[in-house]
Design an enzyme around this catalytic site. Structure first.
Site: not given
Ligand code: G3P
Length: 231
Positions: A100
């Protein structure tokens, strides 16, 4: 889109990834029988208390042992050379590891290098169609547009998925749209309607898809009728 099996039939399906580094949640999602992969990021790893190079690598290996699918492991370096060194070490951990890489200039350069050297990548922190276009041109295996974080700033995360879908379909890019920062069931359903190749979200959102009061009431009625008829 993914090819999945059901009995002897093959069909195209949206893939479900779980967005966590928590092994118990990964096991629970895997046990549901619908899990296709895992995404992690440095925040999720830190949340599980996984620190230090060796512990991080061991944790990625542990995830790969639970799930038979792609596991995104993010580089910490932000310069080209650092990303290449880190990404090669991550990719060497397991064939299912996908490196990633953030959507910055050195990241796009690194994605091109990884692509040319047979290492699969997930271009993360995608917030615009232009970033997704560049990542696809560099040969990224996946792009991760952050749906929830766009919604967080009163914009429309799903509209970004739609735009990327149109661009990729216009040119037959092989890069898969991995809708990330998915927070709830409606995100999943709308991503499926738009045609995102994959969604990655929390276990709660996946399990939430099952919830319906008529299912619960109907099952209770069936069981009550069966018990009555059978003493
Ligand atoms: O895959 C990306 C993700 O982990 C971000 O999620 O909920 O932290 O915006 P969030």
């Amino acid at each position: 889109m993914a090819e999945q099996t059901t009995g002897m039939c093959y069909f195209r399906a949206m893939k479900f990834f779980i967005d966590t580094a928590n092994l118990d949640q990964i096991r629970e999602a895997e046990a549901l029988g619908v899990l296709d992969g895992v995404t992690t990021n440095p925040s999720l790893m830190a949340k599980e208390g996984i620190t230090g190079d060796e512990a991080v690598k061991a944790h990625y290996k542990a995830i790969c042992e639970i799930v038979d699918g792609d596991v995104s492991a993010e580089v910490i370096a932000t310069d080209f050379e650092g990303m290449i060194e880190e990404g090669q070490a991550l990719a060497a951990l397991h064939p299912n590891i996908v490196v990633k890489v953030p959507a910055i200039a050195d990241g796009i350069r690194a994605i091109r290098w990884f692509t040319d050297n047979g290492i699969r990548t997930n271009c993360t922190l995608i917030f615009s169609p232009g970033q997704a276009l560049l990542a696809a041109k560099a040969g990224a295996s996946y792009v991760s547009p952050f749906v929830g974080r766009i919604d967080d700033i009163s914009s429309d995360g799903l509209q970004l998925i739609e735009k990327i879908r149109v661009i990729y379909d216009n040119y037959d890019f092989g890069t898969e749209i991995l809708a990330a920062s998915v927070r709830h069931t409606m995100h999943i359903i709308e991503c499926a309607e738009i045609g995102a190749d994959i969604m990655t979200g929390p276990l709660s959102a996946m399990k939430g898809l099952l919830k319906h009061p008529l299912t619960d009431n109907g099952l209770a009625q069936f069981l009550a009728d069966h018990a009555k008829a059978n003493g």
